[in-house]
Design a protein around this motif. Structure first.
Motif, short mmCIF file in Angstrom:
data_model
loop_
_atom_site.label_atom_id
_atom_site.label_comp_id
_atom_site.label_asym_id
_atom_site.label_seq_id
_atom_site.Cartn_x
_atom_site.Cartn_y
_atom_site.Cartn_z
N ASP A 71 -13.75 72.07 -69.57
CA ASP A 71 -12.38 72.28 -69.09
C ASP A 71 -12.05 73.75 -68.87
O ASP A 71 -10.97 74.08 -68.40
N MET A 72 -12.99 74.65 -69.22
CA MET A 72 -12.77 76.09 -69.05
C MET A 72 -13.48 76.56 -67.78
O MET A 72 -14.55 76.05 -67.43
N ASN A 73 -12.89 77.56 -67.13
CA ASN A 73 -13.60 78.15 -65.99
C ASN A 73 -14.56 79.23 -66.51
O ASN A 73 -14.59 79.53 -67.70
N ASP A 74 -15.34 79.80 -65.60
CA ASP A 74 -16.35 80.79 -65.99
C ASP A 74 -15.74 81.99 -66.72
O ASP A 74 -16.30 82.47 -67.70
N ASP A 75 -14.59 82.46 -66.24
CA ASP A 75 -13.95 83.62 -66.87
C ASP A 75 -13.49 83.29 -68.29
O ASP A 75 -13.62 84.12 -69.19
N GLU A 76 -12.95 82.10 -68.49
CA GLU A 76 -12.50 81.70 -69.82
C GLU A 76 -13.67 81.58 -70.79
O GLU A 76 -13.59 82.01 -71.94
N ARG A 77 -14.78 81.02 -70.31
CA ARG A 77 -15.97 80.91 -71.17
C ARG A 77 -16.54 82.30 -71.47
O ARG A 77 -16.97 82.57 -72.59
N ALA A 78 -16.52 83.20 -70.50
CA ALA A 78 -17.00 84.56 -70.73
C ALA A 78 -16.13 85.27 -71.77
O ALA A 78 -16.64 85.96 -72.66
N MET A 79 -14.83 85.09 -71.70
CA MET A 79 -13.93 85.71 -72.67
C MET A 79 -14.14 85.12 -74.06
O MET A 79 -14.12 85.84 -75.06
N LEU A 80 -14.40 83.83 -74.13
CA LEU A 80 -14.70 83.19 -75.41
C LEU A 80 -15.95 83.80 -76.04
O LEU A 80 -15.96 84.14 -77.22
N ARG A 81 -16.99 83.98 -75.24
CA ARG A 81 -18.22 84.60 -75.76
C ARG A 81 -17.97 86.03 -76.20
O ARG A 81 -18.49 86.47 -77.23
N LEU A 82 -17.17 86.76 -75.46
CA LEU A 82 -16.88 88.15 -75.80
C LEU A 82 -16.15 88.24 -77.14
O LEU A 82 -16.46 89.10 -77.96
N ARG A 83 -15.21 87.33 -77.37
CA ARG A 83 -14.36 87.43 -78.55
C ARG A 83 -14.86 86.65 -79.76
O ARG A 83 -14.54 87.00 -80.89
N GLU A 84 -15.62 85.58 -79.56
CA GLU A 84 -15.92 84.67 -80.64
C GLU A 84 -17.39 84.55 -81.04
O GLU A 84 -17.68 84.15 -82.15
N PHE A 85 -18.32 84.83 -80.13
CA PHE A 85 -19.73 84.59 -80.40
C PHE A 85 -20.52 85.88 -80.34
O PHE A 85 -20.20 86.79 -79.59
N GLY A 86 -21.59 85.94 -81.13
CA GLY A 86 -22.50 87.07 -81.09
C GLY A 86 -23.92 86.56 -80.98
O GLY A 86 -24.26 85.51 -81.51
N PHE A 87 -24.75 87.30 -80.27
CA PHE A 87 -26.13 86.91 -80.06
C PHE A 87 -27.08 88.04 -80.39
O PHE A 87 -26.78 89.21 -80.11
N ILE A 88 -28.20 87.68 -80.93
CA ILE A 88 -29.35 88.57 -80.95
C ILE A 88 -30.42 87.80 -80.20
O ILE A 88 -30.93 86.78 -80.66
N PHE A 89 -30.69 88.23 -78.99
CA PHE A 89 -31.60 87.49 -78.12
C PHE A 89 -33.05 87.66 -78.54
O PHE A 89 -33.44 88.67 -79.13
N GLN A 90 -33.82 86.66 -78.20
CA GLN A 90 -35.25 86.65 -78.49
C GLN A 90 -35.94 87.84 -77.83
O GLN A 90 -36.81 88.47 -78.40
N HIS A 91 -35.52 88.14 -76.61
CA HIS A 91 -36.05 89.30 -75.89
C HIS A 91 -34.92 90.32 -75.84
O HIS A 91 -33.81 90.00 -75.44
N SER A 92 -35.21 91.54 -76.26
CA SER A 92 -34.14 92.53 -76.30
C SER A 92 -33.71 92.90 -74.89
O SER A 92 -34.53 93.12 -74.00
N HIS A 93 -32.43 92.90 -74.68
CA HIS A 93 -31.85 93.28 -73.40
C HIS A 93 -31.10 94.59 -73.60
O HIS A 93 -29.90 94.68 -73.40
#
Length: 108
Positions: A71-93
């Motif tokens: 139900d979220m658009n791309d911008d809303e999902r991007a903002m959710l990731r920015l504010r709520e989730f953190g990642f340490i990726f398998q390959h460093s970016h």
């Protein structure tokens, strides 16, 4: 809380359908920690992509705090990731010429 209900992620690899995740039911309460284990290719990263809204399930639902990612658009999902989730990726970016702190600040 994040909740997956019958979440499935499929994609095409040439002429075959790959089930990266199939019918995942999972509920993670606020403050709860969990680990995801499995052999290479078993869908661990795909599950994390689904749970963080980097990918939207092919079928089923994923909801965070009661709000379905579909139900979220791309911008809303991007903002959710920015504010709520953190990642340490398998390959460093990382940006090679920046310090660790500068790399972190570049994401903000």
């Amino acid at each position: 809380m994040i909740e997956a209900k019958k979440a499935t992620l499929t994609y095409q690899d040439k002429d075959r359908t790959v089930h990266a995740c199939k019918d995942v039911d999972l509920r993670v309460e606020d403050g709860e920690f969990l680990g995801i284990l499995g052999p290479s290719g078993s869908g661990k990263s795909s599950l994390l992509y689904l749970l963080s809204s980097l990918k939207v399930p092919t079928s089923g639902t994923i909801a965070y705090q009661g709000r379905c990612f579909r139900d979220m658009n791309d911008d809303e999902r991007a903002m959710l990731r920015l504010r709520e989730f953190g990642f340490i990726f398998q390959h460093s970016h990382l940006i090679g010429y920046l310090t660790a702190v500068e790399n972190i600040l570049a994401a903000a």
